[in-house]
Design a protein around this motif. Structure first.
Motif, PDB file in Angstrom:
ATOM      1  N   THR A   8       1.738 -11.998  -4.244  1.00 38.01           N
ATOM      2  CA  THR A   8       1.521 -10.963  -3.228  1.00 38.01           C
ATOM      3  C   THR A   8       0.433 -11.398  -2.256  1.00 38.01           C
ATOM      4  OG1 THR A   8       2.210  -9.231  -4.771  1.00 38.01           O
ATOM      5  CG2 THR A   8       0.933  -8.533  -2.853  1.00 38.01           C
ATOM      6  N   THR A  20       9.004  -6.658   4.290  1.00 41.16           N
ATOM      7  CA  THR A  20       9.715  -6.302   3.056  1.00 41.16           C
ATOM      8  C   THR A  20       8.793  -6.219   1.844  1.00 41.16           C
ATOM      9  OG1 THR A  20      10.212  -8.629   2.650  1.00 41.16           O
ATOM     10  CG2 THR A  20      11.862  -7.356   3.859  1.00 41.16           C
ATOM     11  N   LEU A  21       7.506  -6.282   2.048  1.00 49.04           N
ATOM     12  CA  LEU A  21       6.546  -6.231   0.952  1.00 49.04           C
ATOM     13  C   LEU A  21       6.354  -4.787   0.505  1.00 49.04           C
ATOM     14  CD1 LEU A  21       4.575  -7.879  -0.785  1.00 49.04           C
ATOM     15  CD2 LEU A  21       2.876  -7.561   1.005  1.00 49.04           C
ATOM     16  N   GLU A  22       6.516  -4.536  -0.781  1.00 44.55           N
ATOM     17  CA  GLU A  22       6.380  -3.175  -1.288  1.00 44.55           C
ATOM     18  C   GLU A  22       4.912  -2.777  -1.357  1.00 44.55           C
ATOM     19  OE1 GLU A  22       8.554  -2.239  -4.814  1.00 44.55           O
ATOM     20  OE2 GLU A  22      10.380  -3.190  -4.069  1.00 44.55           O
ATOM     21  N   TRP A  23       4.646  -1.511  -1.013  1.00 46.72           N
ATOM     22  CA  TRP A  23       3.279  -1.005  -0.979  1.00 46.72           C
ATOM     23  C   TRP A  23       2.614  -1.085  -2.347  1.00 46.72           C
ATOM     24  CZ3 TRP A  23      -0.655  -0.493   1.905  1.00 46.72           C
ATOM     25  CH2 TRP A  23      -1.741   0.269   1.469  1.00 46.72           C
ATOM     26  N   ASP A  25       2.834  -3.293  -4.536  1.00 42.29           N
ATOM     27  CA  ASP A  25       2.326  -4.645  -4.763  1.00 42.29           C
ATOM     28  C   ASP A  25       0.983  -4.851  -4.066  1.00 42.29           C
ATOM     29  OD1 ASP A  25       4.533  -5.317  -6.315  1.00 42.29           O
ATOM     30  OD2 ASP A  25       5.659  -6.103  -4.604  1.00 42.29           O
ATOM     31  N   ALA A  62      10.174   5.320   2.726  1.00 40.53           N
ATOM     32  CA  ALA A  62      10.426   3.934   2.304  1.00 40.53           C
ATOM     33  C   ALA A  62       9.286   3.445   1.416  1.00 40.53           C
ATOM     34  CB  ALA A  62      10.553   3.040   3.524  1.00 40.53           C
ATOM     35  N   LYS A  63       9.581   2.472   0.576  1.00 43.26           N
ATOM     36  CA  LYS A  63       8.538   1.939  -0.302  1.00 43.26           C
ATOM     37  C   LYS A  63       7.919   0.660   0.246  1.00 43.26           C
ATOM     38  CE  LYS A  63      12.151  -0.071  -3.157  1.00 43.26           C
ATOM     39  NZ  LYS A  63      12.748  -0.132  -4.479  1.00 43.26           N
ATOM     40  N   GLU A  64       8.490   0.110   1.319  1.00 43.80           N
ATOM     41  CA  GLU A  64       7.953  -1.103   1.926  1.00 43.80           C
ATOM     42  C   GLU A  64       6.793  -0.769   2.857  1.00 43.80           C
ATOM     43  OE1 GLU A  64      11.321  -0.444   2.163  1.00 43.80           O
ATOM     44  OE2 GLU A  64      11.954  -1.797   0.565  1.00 43.80           O
ATOM     45  N   LYS A  66       4.510  -1.115   6.071  1.00 42.60           N
ATOM     46  CA  LYS A  66       4.737  -1.457   7.472  1.00 42.60           C
ATOM     47  C   LYS A  66       3.946  -2.729   7.792  1.00 42.60           C
ATOM     48  CE  LYS A  66       6.804   2.502   8.239  1.00 42.60           C
ATOM     49  NZ  LYS A  66       8.185   2.554   7.884  1.00 42.60           N
ATOM     50  N   ARG A  67       4.360  -3.430   8.829  1.00 45.83           N
ATOM     51  CA  ARG A  67       3.686  -4.687   9.180  1.00 45.83           C
ATOM     52  C   ARG A  67       2.211  -4.470   9.528  1.00 45.83           C
ATOM     53  NH1 ARG A  67       9.070  -5.773  10.689  1.00 45.83           N
ATOM     54  NH2 ARG A  67       9.754  -7.786   9.887  1.00 45.83           N
TER      55      ARG A  67
END
Length: 84
Positions: A8, A20-23, A25, A62-64, A66-67
């Motif tokens: 991560t 696409t990184l889940e929060w 993580d 969403a679980k991803e 944001k940038r």
């Protein structure tokens, strides 16, 4: 830090910033480096370590992350002196 958190950390510092990184993580990484979680109202969450403080809103529905949240987490880790 376990291997998932190391992966991560590498993804957080990757360019271009991933979408696409889940929060969860990112939260796990920040806790692994010694941050304390301070829950706020609603989706607000703050992380504190050694007097440094950073505030986020957990993404929903969403679980991803944001940038901009990934970039903010990267900046916070740099302020803490943590880089891959």
């Amino acid at each position: 830090m376990n291997s998932r958190q190391k992966k991560t950390l590498a993804v957080v510092f990757k360019d271009p910033v991933p979408g696409t990184l889940e929060w969860v993580d990112i939260e796990g990484l920040l806790v692994a480096v010694g941050c304390q979680i301070i829950e706020g109202n609603g989706s607000r969450v703050r992380f504190e370590k050694d007097g440094e403080l950073e505030s986020f809103h957990r993404p929903h529905p969403a679980k991803e992350a944001k940038r901009y949240q990934v970039r903010a987490a990267r900046a916070f880790l740099i302020r803490l002196g943590i880089e891959p």
